[in-house]
Design an enzyme around this catalytic site. Structure first.
Site, short mmCIF file in Angstrom:
data_model
loop_
_atom_site.label_atom_id
_atom_site.label_comp_id
_atom_site.label_asym_id
_atom_site.label_seq_id
_atom_site.Cartn_x
_atom_site.Cartn_y
_atom_site.Cartn_z
N LYS A 141 33.20 43.09 49.31
CA LYS A 141 34.32 42.98 48.43
C LYS A 141 35.16 41.47 48.97
O LYS A 141 35.74 40.89 48.19
CB LYS A 141 35.25 44.10 48.21
N LYS A 223 23.43 45.36 42.74
CA LYS A 223 23.79 46.60 42.09
C LYS A 223 24.53 46.33 40.80
O LYS A 223 25.37 45.08 40.96
CB LYS A 223 24.43 47.52 42.93
N LYS A 226 31.02 46.61 37.71
CA LYS A 226 31.97 46.08 36.79
C LYS A 226 32.69 44.90 37.05
O LYS A 226 33.15 44.07 36.17
CB LYS A 226 33.25 47.22 36.91
P1 AMP Z 1 33.09 52.67 40.99
O1 AMP Z 1 32.78 52.22 39.57
O2 AMP Z 1 32.78 51.75 42.08
O3 AMP Z 1 34.16 53.45 41.06
O4 AMP Z 1 32.09 53.96 41.10
C1 AMP Z 1 32.13 54.85 40.61
C2 AMP Z 1 30.71 55.95 40.87
O5 AMP Z 1 29.87 55.37 40.19
C3 AMP Z 1 30.59 56.05 42.19
O6 AMP Z 1 29.97 57.34 42.58
C4 AMP Z 1 29.35 54.83 42.54
O7 AMP Z 1 28.52 55.00 43.75
C5 AMP Z 1 28.76 55.07 41.11
N1 AMP Z 1 28.06 53.75 40.94
C6 AMP Z 1 28.78 52.59 40.76
N2 AMP Z 1 27.90 51.52 40.52
C7 AMP Z 1 26.71 52.23 40.35
C8 AMP Z 1 25.32 51.51 40.14
N3 AMP Z 1 24.91 50.49 39.85
N4 AMP Z 1 24.22 52.38 40.22
C9 AMP Z 1 24.61 53.80 40.34
N5 AMP Z 1 26.00 54.36 40.76
C10 AMP Z 1 26.73 53.52 40.62
#
Ligand code: AMP
Ligand code: TRP
Length: 355
Positions: A141, A223, A226
């Site tokens: 990040k 991956k 957002k």
């Molecule tokens: P975040 O959007 O980073 O707050 O992530 C929220 C949840 O979604 C967390 O449990 C992440 O591990 C999961 N997550 C985020 N991006 C991915 C992705 N590309 N594939 C699978 N899980 C994801």
């Protein structure tokens, strides 16, 4: 299962539970506590849905659940204040639309309980910087700008540990990217308990094998995120036309066959999404598309995505048409978990010598 391993301090801190006491009286094991968080930055995508939200929804009856919109984590990177306000409510509404049931699960906003920031500070003072230097997400990040990245971004995993530990959490369902942070939370528990006496329950991560890492549509080596380009993800609020366009443009390869081959990351990722949404086996999917081209497969995948997201979007529209009700749900969620957070923080302050 974990009840006997809970030491007195932890059991004490855990006392105010919403779950009916009858359960334990009849000798049935207590349900384990689940805690997970999601950041309200930009718009949630199908990676979040398939890797996390979907499982939270499906397992609501198995656990004692707490889900949190982590706005304090969001400000570790610069945010526009008005957009942040909107994004918190949008994410909460989307979680409800995806099936988080406020009667079965507590849903609240992290900054509504000051205990998160307060415990994070205390834990910051107990966490060696060497542990934080190993965190790979910070490096990703912060990128080349480590010197200008905020101190908050650096200690982000400690705030996450505080989220988890405040509620004496047993299970943390997350995507693969969060494994290292949950490990850090476990290290913090062990060192804190060893130094001050049993205070926290040691949490464990729960990570699915399939879908734990949904990849970006335009670069399947990365991956889905957002923060990526619009074309790289399917947002949960994307309309069918947008979904069709994005899937049609998704990166594949110059081969023809539609098979699950990890060495072909583009088509493998699309097939994985198809598998998770359809619930079919890999063999059945390969059979279905045998002899067919990418175009046909992509059209079927886009239809499946649109059909999955349509009811979620309909519920989202209904929920957001009544902002007062959303406020009430979030206030209720915070009130439900507040006694647990207060009790844990009090125990910690006593141990450390602040009370
Ligand atoms: P975040 O959007 O980073 O707050 O992530 C929220 C949840 O979604 C967390 O449990 C992440 O591990 C999961 N997550 C985020 N991006 C991915 C992705 N590309 N594939 C699978 N899980 C994801
Ligand atoms: N760091 C997590 C992510 O980016 C979000 C999060 C914050 C979280 N606090 C948490 C996840 C506590 C699980 C438990 O995905």
């Amino acid at each position: 299962m974990s009840a006997p391993t809970r030491a007195s301090g932890a059991a004490k801190a855990r006392a105010p539970k919403a779950a009916p006491a009858a359960k334990t009286k009849t000798g049935q094991p207590k349900r384990e506590r689940v805690f997970s968080g999601i950041q309200p930055t930009n718009t949630p995508h199908i990676g979040n849905y398939l890797g996390a939200i979907r499982h939270w929804v499906a397992e609501q009856d198995l656990y004692d659940n707490i889900f949190c919109v982590v706005d304090l984590h969001a400000i570790t990177l610069p945010q526009d204040p008005n957009e942040l306000r909107v994004a918190v409510r949008r994410l909460a509404a989307l979680l409800l639309a995806c099936g988080i049931d406020p009667n079965r699960s507590a849903l609240f906003v992290q900054s509504h309980l000051h205990e998160h920031a307060e415990l994070a500070w205390i834990l910051n003072c107990m966490t060696p910087t060497g542990w934080l230097n190993r965190m790979t997400q910070f490096k990703v990040k912060a990128g080349d700008a480590q010197e200008s990245a905020s101190a908050g971004l650096y200690t982000y995993p400690v705030l996450m540990a505080a989220d988890i530990l405040l509620y004496q959490t047993d299970v943390v369902p997350v995507g693969e990217d969060q494994r290292q942070h949950v490990e850090l939370a476990r290290d913090i528990v062990n060192s804190f308990n060893a130094r001050f006496g049993e205070t926290f329950v040691e949490p464990r991560a729960r990570i699915r094998e399939v879908g734990a890492r949904i990849m970006s549509l335009d670069d399947p080596e990365k991956k889905m995120s957002k923060s990526g380009a619009e074309a790289s993800y399917i947002a949960l609020l994307d309309r069918p036309e947008v979904i069709r366009k994005k899937i049609a443009r998704a990166t594949t390869d110059s081969q023809r066959t539609i098979v699950f081959d990890e060495n072909r990351p583009g088509i493998f990722n699309l097939l994985t999404i198809y598998q998770l949404l359809s619930g079919q086996t890999r063999a059945a999917i390969e059979a279905e598309f045998e002899g067919k081209g990418y175009k046909e497969f992509k059209a079927a995948l886009a239809d499946l995505l649109a059909a999955t997201l349509e009811p979620i979007q309909r519920r989202y529209d209904a929920i957001t048409s009544d902002p007062g009700e959303l406020d009430r749900i979030l206030a209720h969620g915070a009130e439900r978990v507040r006694p647990m957070a207060e009790q844990t923080l009090r125990a910690v302050k006593e141990r450390v010598g602040l009370l």
